[in-house]
Motif scaffolding. Sequence first.
Motif: not given
Length: 518
Positions: A373-374, A427-432, A443-444
């Motif tokens: 789903g990424l 660990h992902c907010r809206h800006d990640k 990758a992040l």
Amino acid sequence: MPMNRLPVLVSPYGAFANLALHVHDLTIRGHHTETLLAADEAEAITLVLGDRRTHRVSRLGRMYALSALGRLDEALVIAEELTGERTAVRGPRATDAKILADTAEVLINLGRIDDGLHYVARAMALLDVAPRKGLRYFSAMSSLGEAARGAELFELADDAMRRGLESFESPDDLYRSAAELTQAELWVEWALRLAQVGRGEEAAALIDKSVAVLEFWIDQGIDSPVGVAVLAVCHARTGRLAEALGLVAELLPRMRDAGQQHEARLLHLAHGMALRATGEWRAARREFRAGLELAVLRSQRLLFQYELAMTAVLEFPGDATQAVLESLRSHVEALWQLRLDRRTMLRQAYRRVELEAARTTADLAATSDALTGLGNRRMFDRRIDTVADGGCLLLIDVDRFKDINDHFSHGVGDRVLGEIAAVLRAHCRHDKVAIRFGGDEFALFLTTGEDQARQIAERIRRVISARDWSTVAPGLTVTLSMGLAACRSGEPGRDLYDRADARLYTAKRAGRNQLAAA
């Protein structure tokens, strides 16, 4: 007459929620001037404390109060601010729908009907797929009803309020009473418009329903000046003149002194109707003119103009006054027919929203990894050249992933990838943005500086290393190797990737289960 209403409810969330709750309690009861003072205090405190969520809820309460006081331009500034926040920080669907509907109402009341109906359509689309229970849904439906009411789409407004009440689960009488009193006010407004176009029986039925609800809650001791003002209009309309005049005498001076223009306007309407019914034409005209001075919306002004024309025909019968009344009736009927056009406009707007959602879904499917789903390699290729100076790229490899597949099975390997993807999402907010762009490679994209990016990477690595993987397969362990690179000014995406990739291999050569950065 779209009257500014008993404000739509929200459930205040945040570490200091009682501050926002006080703001909303005041505006629910119709104490709009006091609301603004309470909002000043709540917003100052929550900004200092860094509680953005409670601050946002307090701003919403301020917006309702400003709308009720007729300060629509100021209300729109807050609406656009809140809509922008929801675009940047996605929340529950019902919460997003509520903000959209609140913005729609302000736009409609400002006469920007097309823009407002587009926001209504967006809110409806979100509510179609939102959970249909709980205070969020109830509050969003109330907001949708108010927006529809502003556009004189009374049937949609009534249905939205009914569905909101059916979803209601809170035992708090304040919330239920506010919702039911708001619906009663809608019925009265609808009835007045029906009476103007000659549909008296339907109007009378709506007035009767309103009176039953209003009297019930007022008898329960609910403190609602707006509810009392609406009841006064009902009494004047149904010939209960002494009761109407009593409510006006009790409340009108206080509402005028407090600057409660919405309540005062309704009370002037009730007073004028009662005086006209007793033959006091001149006094009735005085009250209707006073109400006209407080009218904010075009439909409100038209209502008082209509009442003035009717009074003039009774006081000065003749061709001239009758011609004025007939002209107004024609105008009112033409505006009533515009409702049909607005229904068509709303259907078209809703269809556009559906098409936009379908395109977004198709684009998401094309850029999503089916297993995790990424984002997928296509999304990675889009993002790599958009990393700005000061952002970072983190590359992640699962250590000895081939051995996991060979020793435990490909099914276990897929579960490992899914678990890692879940940690990355957490660990992902809206800006990640998290990506799986091949096999066991992730990758992040981070918009933080290198020091904070290191902290995020180490936190992810420790979470994966410390997880009890034996619940997936006995004897299984999983670790990650990582390479981090911060984007340099003007650096091409390919060069950024090459530096992060080189550091990833540095981490692997150094023994794995570690982060390599500058």
